[in-house]
Every structure is written in C-alpha cells, then in structure tokens.
Design an enzyme around this catalytic site. Structure first.
Site, PDB file in Angstrom:
ATOM      1  N   SER A  50       1.274 -22.656   0.544  1.00 29.21           N
ATOM      2  CA  SER A  50       1.685 -22.755   1.954  1.00 29.21           C
ATOM      3  C   SER A  50       2.837 -21.791   2.202  1.00 29.21           C
ATOM      4  O   SER A  50       3.142 -21.465   3.354  1.00 29.21           O
ATOM      5  CB  SER A  50       2.089 -24.191   2.297  1.00 29.21           C
ATOM      6  OG  SER A  50       3.002 -24.694   1.344  1.00 29.21           O
ATOM      7  N   GLU A 120      -6.826 -25.794  -6.483  1.00 24.70           N
ATOM      8  CA  GLU A 120      -7.690 -26.430  -5.486  1.00 24.70           C
ATOM      9  C   GLU A 120      -9.132 -26.388  -5.968  1.00 24.70           C
ATOM     10  O   GLU A 120      -9.613 -25.323  -6.380  1.00 24.70           O
ATOM     11  CB  GLU A 120      -7.597 -25.680  -4.153  1.00 24.70           C
ATOM     12  CG  GLU A 120      -6.238 -25.798  -3.487  1.00 24.70           C
ATOM     13  CD  GLU A 120      -6.191 -25.106  -2.130  1.00 24.70           C
ATOM     14  OE1 GLU A 120      -7.243 -24.695  -1.613  1.00 24.70           O
ATOM     15  OE2 GLU A 120      -5.081 -24.980  -1.597  1.00 24.70           O
ATOM     16  N   GLU A 187      -5.701 -34.268   0.060  1.00 19.20           N
ATOM     17  CA  GLU A 187      -5.210 -33.810   1.370  1.00 19.20           C
ATOM     18  C   GLU A 187      -6.192 -34.152   2.488  1.00 19.20           C
ATOM     19  O   GLU A 187      -7.400 -33.851   2.394  1.00 19.20           O
ATOM     20  CB  GLU A 187      -4.974 -32.281   1.319  1.00 19.20           C
ATOM     21  CG  GLU A 187      -4.453 -31.731   2.638  1.00 19.20           C
ATOM     22  CD  GLU A 187      -3.838 -30.342   2.535  1.00 19.20           C
ATOM     23  OE1 GLU A 187      -3.689 -29.816   1.403  1.00 19.20           O
ATOM     24  OE2 GLU A 187      -3.494 -29.787   3.591  1.00 19.20           O
TER      25      GLU A 187
END
Ligand code: KIV
Length: 287
Positions: A50, A120, A187
């Site tokens: 991020s 991820e 998430e």
C-alpha cells in the site's frame, strides 16, 4: 511502552491466538511511522505495498518494486525494537520461479532486516510459499481482496459473498496453513466467513474489513490518522486528524515567513560584539 517489552515472534502470536489475546497490526513505511506504531504498542508493523498508494502516489500497488520495498523496510526496521516487521512481496514476484521468490524473501530479511514476508494468493502460489517456509522464511498469507489482483477482480470489492467463493476461501486458508504460513491476513470478507476461517485454522487470522471475530486487526496508518485526505474505506475507523493538523501547521509557517513573523528572537543566534567589531574592522581593512 516499557523497555521490558519482549520482541514479538511467531511463538508470541501463536500464544496470543491460543489465549484469545487480540493482535494489533498497522502499516508503517518509514522511520517516523514505525517509531510511532512501535511506541504505541503495535504487535506487528506491516510494510505493505500500500506504500505505492499512500506514500508514493500511485493509483494501485502494482507499480511497487522489490527495491521500493527494501528501501522502506530498512527505515521501518531501524525503528522497530519490539514489534515484528513483515514486508510485502510486491506484484508478480510471488508467481515467478521458486528461485526468484526465495531471493526476494532473502533480500527483505538480509538487507532490510524484516522478520518475515507477506504474499498475496492461495493455491496458485502454494509451492513458492512452501519453498519459503522450508528455507526458514516466516510467511504471512493474504486472502480475500488481494489488491495486487485489483484489475482482475474489477475493483476493491468484498470477496466471498457466495457459497462457492466462500468455500474456496476456507479451503485456501487451510491450504496456506498446511504450507506453513504462520499467520493470515483476510481482507474485505463478510464477518461470518472471517469468523468461520479464524475458527477453522490454528494460525492467527488478522482481518482488515473482515469484521470483529478475527484474531487481530490491521489497518493502514494513513487511514487511521487521516494523513492522506478525507477519503478512506468504509471499514476504517479514524483515530486522529493528523493530515489536517499537518496542513494547518505548514500553512501557518508559510504565512509567518511571508509576514516576517518567523523567525522570532528566540530562534536566532548572535555574534559577540567583539566579533562583530573584528568582522567590520577586517571589512574596513579590505577596502
Ligand atoms: O499493503 C498493505 O497495506 C496490506 C494491508 C492492507 C493488509 O496488504
């Protein structure tokens, strides 16, 4: 935070899950944000990719490189004495060869001094996750909304809202646990599904937009402190209006410079009268 505070390890987190002690994780991207989060008592600091959006000004996490991650993780680990620092493996690397992902993990640990890495994805990267864990690299998984796949997902949308995808997420979580990940970020999934996953696996599940029943929570520090403007995702709670305070401070500084109100007498140093005389004298002599 007291100096007697112990360094957070994978064992600490396993024990926290066992004893139902909530785990607090927050992102950090540089020395000051890491110092603040460490001193505030965060168990884990995530150098998330991020970074690309909240620090580097990109519109997604996709452009973030391994070198970006290493540069920022180095600054974070310089500040983190007790909190565990986890660094994201950036876009695509998790899908490349075993050698490449191992090299990335090694660089994040050796050069940047991260405790471990986050990747991820699920079954499609399981062999690379196994390679990392077998090489002694602590791995945190990340399922649900995986921002590196935002273009494929068609936006930042809640995941696991139908039986098929919910079941798949549950199976993926079990698969990651089997592959040796020490923890899992979940998430943007419905609270009920997050709870089911957290109760079905033995490793800590850390939620972001995943409701109240995960073993811990993670948020982006810029969202928590409203550092990057007024917008934030709906699952975020804002705990401070730091962005506004910073802007106000800088505006006042600019005004005072323009009005010659800064510097004031207390910000100034002086020469002794002797020295002034000598300087003027030598100036005179130069003529
Ligand atoms: O990059 C990041 O900050 C993350 C969190 C949102 C979990 O992956």
């Amino acid at each position: 935070m007291s100096e007697s505070r112990k360094k957070v390890t994978t064992r600490t987190l396993a024990k926290m899950k066992q004893e139902r002690e909530p785990i607090a994780m927050i992102t950090a991207y540089d020395y000051p944000t890491a110092m603040i989060a460490e001193q505030a008592g965060a168990d884990l600091l995530l150098v998330g990719d991020s970074l690309g959006m909240v620090v580097l000004g990109y519109d997604s996490t996709i452009p973030v490189t391994l070198d970006d991650m290493i540069h920022h993780t180095k600054a974070v680990t310089r500040a983190a004495k007790h909190s565990m620092v986890i660094a994201d493996i950036p876009f695509m690397l998790a899908h490349l060869s075993k050698d490449e992902v191992l090299r990335a993990g090694a660089r994040l640990m050796q050069e940047a001094r991260a405790y471990g890495v986050k990747l991820e994805g699920g079954s499609e990267i399981i062999s690379n996750i196994q390679a990392l864990t077998m090489a002694g690299i602590p791995v945190m998984g990340h399922l649900g909304l995986t921002p590196q796949s935002v273009n494929q997902l068609g936006g930042y949308l809640v995941q696991g809202k139908d039986v098929e995808t919910a079941q798949r997420l549950l199976e993926e979580a079990k698969g990651l646990e089997e592959a040796g990940v020490f923890s899992l970020v979940l998430e943007c999934v419905p609270e009920e599904l997050a709870q089911m996953i957290a109760e079905s696996i033995h490793i800590p599940v850390i939620g972001i937009g995943a409701g109240r029943y995960c073993d811990g929570q993670v948020l982006v520090i810029h969202d928590v402190l409203a550092l990057g403007g007024d917008w934030h995702p709906s699952f975020v709670k804002v705990y401070g209006e730091i962005g506004k305070a910073m802007k106000q401070g800088v505006q006042t500084y600019v005004q005072e410079v323009k009005q010659r109100a800064f510097p004031e007498a207390s910000h100034v140093s002086h020469l002794s009268s002797d020295l002034i005389e000598q300087l003027y004298g030598s100036k005179e002599g130069d003529k």
